[in-house]
Structures are given as structure tokens and as C-alpha cells.
Write a protein that holds these residues in place. Structure first.
Motif, PDB file in Angstrom:
ATOM      1  N   TYR A  11       1.358  71.181 -19.107  1.00 33.25           N
ATOM      2  CA  TYR A  11       2.718  71.101 -18.571  1.00 33.25           C
ATOM      3  C   TYR A  11       3.286  69.723 -18.866  1.00 33.25           C
ATOM      4  N   ASN A  12       4.564  69.679 -19.149  1.00 33.05           N
ATOM      5  CA  ASN A  12       5.276  68.406 -19.373  1.00 33.05           C
ATOM      6  C   ASN A  12       4.560  67.486 -20.365  1.00 33.05           C
ATOM      7  N   ASP A  13       3.964  68.078 -21.392  1.00 36.67           N
ATOM      8  CA  ASP A  13       3.267  67.336 -22.455  1.00 36.67           C
ATOM      9  C   ASP A  13       2.003  66.606 -22.014  1.00 36.67           C
ATOM     10  N   LEU A  16      -2.893  68.732 -18.252  1.00 38.28           N
ATOM     11  CA  LEU A  16      -3.742  69.795 -18.799  1.00 38.28           C
ATOM     12  C   LEU A  16      -4.172  70.715 -17.659  1.00 38.28           C
ATOM     13  N   VAL A  17      -3.707  71.961 -17.691  1.00 37.88           N
ATOM     14  CA  VAL A  17      -3.946  72.865 -16.561  1.00 37.88           C
ATOM     15  C   VAL A  17      -4.939  73.979 -16.900  1.00 37.88           C
ATOM     16  N   LEU A  18      -4.885  74.513 -18.117  1.00 36.08           N
ATOM     17  CA  LEU A  18      -5.925  75.461 -18.530  1.00 36.08           C
ATOM     18  C   LEU A  18      -6.776  74.765 -19.580  1.00 36.08           C
ATOM     19  N   GLY A  35      -9.490  82.819  -7.438  1.00 34.34           N
ATOM     20  CA  GLY A  35      -9.623  81.361  -7.467  1.00 34.34           C
ATOM     21  C   GLY A  35      -8.692  80.728  -6.456  1.00 34.34           C
ATOM     22  N   ALA A  36      -9.015  79.495  -6.085  1.00 37.50           N
ATOM     23  CA  ALA A  36      -8.251  78.802  -5.052  1.00 37.50           C
ATOM     24  C   ALA A  36      -6.844  78.451  -5.550  1.00 37.50           C
ATOM     25  N   ASN A  37      -6.015  78.020  -4.624  1.00 33.43           N
ATOM     26  CA  ASN A  37      -4.679  77.511  -4.956  1.00 33.43           C
ATOM     27  C   ASN A  37      -4.780  76.438  -6.018  1.00 33.43           C
ATOM     28  N   GLY A  38      -3.921  76.541  -7.022  1.00 36.78           N
ATOM     29  CA  GLY A  38      -3.880  75.473  -8.021  1.00 36.78           C
ATOM     30  C   GLY A  38      -4.925  75.585  -9.112  1.00 36.78           C
ATOM     31  N   ALA A  39      -5.735  76.645  -9.086  1.00 37.18           N
ATOM     32  CA  ALA A  39      -6.785  76.793 -10.104  1.00 37.18           C
ATOM     33  C   ALA A  39      -6.210  77.049 -11.493  1.00 37.18           C
ATOM     34  N   GLY A  40      -5.022  77.652 -11.529  1.00 40.36           N
ATOM     35  CA  GLY A  40      -4.384  77.934 -12.819  1.00 40.36           C
ATOM     36  C   GLY A  40      -4.140  79.407 -13.088  1.00 40.36           C
ATOM     37  N   LYS A  41      -4.265  80.228 -12.059  1.00 41.37           N
ATOM     38  CA  LYS A  41      -4.125  81.675 -12.248  1.00 41.37           C
ATOM     39  C   LYS A  41      -2.711  82.064 -12.679  1.00 41.37           C
ATOM     40  N   THR A  42      -1.725  81.517 -11.965  1.00 43.07           N
ATOM     41  CA  THR A  42      -0.337  81.832 -12.313  1.00 43.07           C
ATOM     42  C   THR A  42      -0.019  81.324 -13.727  1.00 43.07           C
ATOM     43  N   THR A  43      -0.554  80.167 -14.047  1.00 41.59           N
ATOM     44  CA  THR A  43      -0.329  79.602 -15.384  1.00 41.59           C
ATOM     45  C   THR A  43      -0.874  80.533 -16.463  1.00 41.59           C
ATOM     46  N   LEU A  44      -2.040  81.113 -16.206  1.00 39.55           N
ATOM     47  CA  LEU A  44      -2.617  82.034 -17.182  1.00 39.55           C
ATOM     48  C   LEU A  44      -1.720  83.268 -17.359  1.00 39.55           C
ATOM     49  N   LEU A  45      -1.200  83.791 -16.256  1.00 37.80           N
ATOM     50  CA  LEU A  45      -0.294  84.943 -16.362  1.00 37.80           C
ATOM     51  C   LEU A  45       0.970  84.564 -17.140  1.00 37.80           C
ATOM     52  N   ARG A  46       1.506  83.375 -16.840  1.00 38.16           N
ATOM     53  CA  ARG A  46       2.706  82.920 -17.571  1.00 38.16           C
ATOM     54  C   ARG A  46       2.426  82.809 -19.065  1.00 38.16           C
ATOM     55  N   ALA A  47       1.232  82.333 -19.389  1.00 38.15           N
ATOM     56  CA  ALA A  47       0.887  82.174 -20.808  1.00 38.15           C
ATOM     57  C   ALA A  47       0.836  83.540 -21.496  1.00 38.15           C
ATOM     58  N   VAL A  54       9.854  78.157 -19.697  1.00 38.40           N
ATOM     59  CA  VAL A  54      10.782  77.908 -18.593  1.00 38.40           C
ATOM     60  C   VAL A  54      10.188  76.993 -17.525  1.00 38.40           C
ATOM     61  N   HIS A  55       8.877  76.797 -17.590  1.00 42.60           N
ATOM     62  CA  HIS A  55       8.229  75.899 -16.628  1.00 42.60           C
ATOM     63  C   HIS A  55       7.751  74.612 -17.300  1.00 42.60           C
ATOM     64  N   ASP A  56       8.318  74.339 -18.502  1.00 41.02           N
ATOM     65  CA  ASP A  56       7.905  73.149 -19.264  1.00 41.02           C
ATOM     66  C   ASP A  56       6.420  73.145 -19.595  1.00 41.02           C
ATOM     67  N   LEU A  88       6.253  88.964 -10.806  1.00 37.71           N
ATOM     68  CA  LEU A  88       6.172  87.560 -10.429  1.00 37.71           C
ATOM     69  C   LEU A  88       5.772  87.375  -8.978  1.00 37.71           C
ATOM     70  N   GLU A  89       5.055  86.287  -8.733  1.00 39.77           N
ATOM     71  CA  GLU A  89       4.697  85.919  -7.371  1.00 39.77           C
ATOM     72  C   GLU A  89       6.006  85.648  -6.629  1.00 39.77           C
ATOM     73  N   GLY A  90       6.042  85.959  -5.338  1.00 41.88           N
ATOM     74  CA  GLY A  90       7.263  85.714  -4.580  1.00 41.88           C
ATOM     75  C   GLY A  90       8.258  86.840  -4.778  1.00 41.88           C
ATOM     76  N   ASP A 163       0.829  89.195  -9.712  1.00 41.50           N
ATOM     77  CA  ASP A 163       0.529  87.868  -9.181  1.00 41.50           C
ATOM     78  C   ASP A 163       0.584  87.886  -7.651  1.00 41.50           C
ATOM     79  N   GLU A 164      -0.571  87.938  -7.036  1.00 40.40           N
ATOM     80  CA  GLU A 164      -0.707  87.900  -5.582  1.00 40.40           C
ATOM     81  C   GLU A 164       0.155  88.929  -4.851  1.00 40.40           C
ATOM     82  N   PRO A 165      -0.035  90.207  -5.147  1.00 41.65           N
ATOM     83  CA  PRO A 165       0.805  91.220  -4.493  1.00 41.65           C
ATOM     84  C   PRO A 165       0.592  91.305  -2.987  1.00 41.65           C
TER      85      PRO A 165
HETATM   86  P1  ATP Z   1      -1.323  79.294  -6.708  1.00 39.91           P
HETATM   87  O1  ATP Z   1      -2.105  80.328  -6.023  1.00 39.91           O
HETATM   88  O2  ATP Z   1      -1.003  78.113  -5.846  1.00 39.91           O
HETATM   89  O3  ATP Z   1      -0.150  79.801  -7.477  1.00 39.91           O
HETATM   90  P2  ATP Z   1      -2.669  79.108  -9.198  1.00 39.91           P
HETATM   91  O4  ATP Z   1      -4.149  79.266  -9.343  1.00 39.91           O
HETATM   92  O5  ATP Z   1      -1.818  80.245  -9.585  1.00 39.91           O
HETATM   93  O6  ATP Z   1      -2.346  78.653  -7.733  1.00 39.91           O
HETATM   94  P3  ATP Z   1      -1.029  77.508 -10.900  1.00 39.91           P
HETATM   95  O7  ATP Z   1       0.211  77.857 -10.144  1.00 39.91           O
HETATM   96  O8  ATP Z   1      -1.221  78.083 -12.237  1.00 39.91           O
HETATM   97  O9  ATP Z   1      -2.312  77.812 -10.018  1.00 39.91           O
HETATM   98  O10 ATP Z   1      -1.094  75.931 -10.981  1.00 39.91           O
HETATM   99  C1  ATP Z   1      -2.152  75.235 -11.636  1.00 39.91           C
HETATM  100  C2  ATP Z   1      -1.858  73.757 -11.669  1.00 39.91           C
HETATM  101  O11 ATP Z   1      -0.726  73.516 -12.504  1.00 39.91           O
HETATM  102  C3  ATP Z   1      -1.513  73.155 -10.318  1.00 39.91           C
HETATM  103  O12 ATP Z   1      -2.131  71.911 -10.237  1.00 39.91           O
HETATM  104  C4  ATP Z   1      -0.015  73.004 -10.356  1.00 39.91           C
HETATM  105  O13 ATP Z   1       0.402  71.911  -9.585  1.00 39.91           O
HETATM  106  C5  ATP Z   1       0.250  72.775 -11.829  1.00 39.91           C
HETATM  107  N1  ATP Z   1       1.583  73.294 -12.234  1.00 39.91           N
HETATM  108  C6  ATP Z   1       2.022  74.548 -12.081  1.00 39.91           C
HETATM  109  N2  ATP Z   1       3.283  74.692 -12.586  1.00 39.91           N
HETATM  110  C7  ATP Z   1       3.630  73.466 -13.059  1.00 39.91           C
HETATM  111  C8  ATP Z   1       4.788  72.944 -13.708  1.00 39.91           C
HETATM  112  N3  ATP Z   1       5.847  73.717 -13.971  1.00 39.91           N
HETATM  113  N4  ATP Z   1       4.780  71.632 -14.049  1.00 39.91           N
HETATM  114  C9  ATP Z   1       3.700  70.855 -13.792  1.00 39.91           C
HETATM  115  N5  ATP Z   1       2.576  71.280 -13.202  1.00 39.91           N
HETATM  116  C10 ATP Z   1       2.527  72.565 -12.829  1.00 39.91           C
END
Ligand code: ATP
Length: 239
Positions: A11-13, A16-18, A35-47, A54-56, A88-90, A163-165
Motif C-alpha cells: 500500500y502507498n508504495d 508491505l501487507v501481503l 486470521g486476526a484483524n489486520g492479517a491481510g484477508k481483505t487485502t487478498l480479496l481486493r487483490a 482504489v485503496h492505493d 464487500l465488508e460492511g 468478506d466477513e458476512p
Molecule cells: P480486518 O478484519 O480488520 O479487515 P484483514 O485481515 O482483512 O483485517 P486488511 O484489511 O487486509 O486485514 O489489512 C491488512 C493490513 O493492511 C493492516 O495493517 C491495514 O492497516 C493495512 N491496510 C489496509 N488497507 C490499507 C490502505 N488502503 N492503506 C494502507 N494500509 C492499509
């Protein structure tokens, strides 16, 4: 099959999230991603859905393939046309529009099979049929989740990414959502299910992956994950 190989996302250059994620979603199955909050699950789905831009975010290494063909350079609309659809989550829905209108926004733009898909969605979610003229913003949390899922099903996707239904829903509704996921899968849609609720997810999935800080740390049949007390305690927080 939908396959993710050695995926690295930034993210944002800089962030490193995944960190080299690989995962398989074989046709016809339900696969759980935990996986716990912030593990990167949503990021993987976005990828997978092409929604990182749209999320940089950006894929810096690795691939996402559909039947062996890379799709990670495609735009989100093309990925949807290929049959991969994310809820989408939410539960983003159009609060001002009616239930019926919300569902129609999920249909193919050429209007093909709209009636057929609408009938299928209403038979899966009778509560939406009852409220088809009602304003979506007035639905309960559980109904909004159903609407978001129904909307995604309007294009009759081959793969549904959820994503987290169950997030924020009462136990009875979690049960209902769980049963719906099973039914949707029975009707032929392959499901990748991201959940914090590990028990729910593993009770429907055949295979489970556990993520921790951007890496897959467990990759096993769902039953093995559920039955192993160490995994339950250390990775799933189930004690
Ligand atoms: P959650 O259950 O909270 O959604 P998650 O496992 O889905 O957790 P992600 O949402 O993929 O995790 O987030 C993984 C990491 O990437 C977190 O540290 C988060 O702060 C970071 N992150 C997510 N979106 C962005 C963004 N747009 N810009 C910068 N960092 C981001």
C-alpha cells in the motif's frame, strides 16, 4: 480453479501487507480464509477482485490466475465478467434505493437473465422478496447482508468472495447466513469465505487457510483445523 501464487501487495508504495501468499480455490468448493484483524484477508480479496487501486494498493509480485490465465492485471469490471464477484465488508448497499432496485444494479448491464437471477435470489432470500419495494436503508443488519449477497449473485458468478458476512450479526442470523452459503454453493457457486468467526467458517468449508501478518501460516482440511486443539487455541482463538 482460482489460484493465488506468491502474491505480494504493497500500500502507498511502502507498506508491505501481503508477503508471498499462495492459495487455491477449486471449483465447487467452499474455502475459508481466517486470521486476526489486520492479517491481510481483505487485502487478498481486493487483490483477487482488482480493487487494490482504489485503496492505493499494488501487486508487486506473484499472480492471480483463473483456469491458468493471469487476471491480476485486469480491471474490476473485467474480473466480474469472468465470473469472480466480491461482496464487500460492511455490506455496501444503496440505502436510498429499494431492495428490488439494489438487486437490479447487480445484474449484467445487458440485462441478460435478469428475471431468472432475480427469481433465484428471491427464492434464496424470501425476506428480501417480502420487502422488495422497501427502502434498503431501513433493512436490519442481517437483511442488508443478505441484500449485499443477493446483489452479488445477480450476475450469477462462478466464484463468490465473501468478506466477513457474519460480522455484527446475532447468533441466529449467523446460522442463517451459514445455511445460505451452503445453499449458494450447492447451486453451483464456488465460495471463498473470509471470516473472523472460525467455527462458522470451518463448519461449512472443506479447506481452511489461516493468515498472520501477511502470510499463510496454516493450510489444511477444515476438519483438521477444527479438531486440532493447538490450532484452535493458538490460531483460531477458540480455546
Ligand atoms: P480486518 O478484519 O480488520 O479487515 P484483514 O485481515 O482483512 O483485517 P486488511 O484489511 O487486509 O486485514 O489489512 C491488512 C493490513 O493492511 C493492516 O495493517 C491495514 O492497516 C493495512 N491496510 C489496509 N488497507 C490499507 C490502505 N488502503 N492503506 C494502507 N494500509 C492499509
Amino acid at each position: 480453479m482460482l489460484a493465488v501464487r506468491n502474491l505480494e501487495v504493497v500500500y502507498n508504495d511502502v507498506i508491505l501487507v501481503l508477503r508471498g501468499v499462495s492459495l487455491d480455490v477449486p471449483d465447487g468448493k467452499i474455502v475459508a480464509l481466517l486470521g486476526a484483524n489486520g492479517a491481510g484477508k481483505t487485502t487478498l480479496l481486493r487483490a483477487i477482485s482488482g480493487l487494490l487501486d482504489v485503496h492505493d494498493g499494488e501487486i508487486t509480485k506473484g499472480s492471480v490466475t483463473l483456469d491458468g490465465e493471469p487476471i491480476h492485471r485486469h480491471n474490476p469490471a473485467k474480473i466480474v465478467r469472468l465470473g469472480v464477484k466480491q461482496v464487500l465488508e460492511g455490506r455496501r448497499i444503496f440505502a436510498e434505493l429499494s431492495v428490488d432496485e439494489n438487486l437490479r444494479t447487480g445484474a449484467h448491464t445487458n440485462g441478460r437473465h435478469t428475471k431468472e437471477n432475480l427469481d433465484r435470489v428471491y427464492s434464496l432470500f424470501p425476506v428480501l422478496k417480502e420487502r422488495h419495494k422497501g427502502t434498503a436503508g431501513y433493512l436490519s443488519g442481517g437483511e442488508q447482508q443478505m441484500l449485499a449477497m443477493g446483489r452479488a449473485l445477480m450476475s450469477n458468478p462462478r466464484y463468490l468472495l465473501l468478506d466477513e458476512p457474519s460480522l455484527g450479526l446475532a447468533p441466529l442470523l449467523v446460522q442463517q447466513i451459514r445455511d445460505l452459503i451452503v445453499e449458494i454453493n450447492k447451486q453451483g457457486t464456488t465460495v471463498l469465505l473470509v471470516e473472523q468467526n472460525a467455527t462458522m467458517a470451518l463448519s461449512v468449508a472443506e479447506h481452511g487457510y489461516v493468515m498472520e501478518t501477511g502470510k499463510i501460516v496454516m493450510d489444511k482440511p477444515a476438519k483438521e483445523l477444527l479438531d486440532d486443539s493447538d490450532i484452535r487455541e493458538f490460531y483460531l482463538g477458540l480455546g
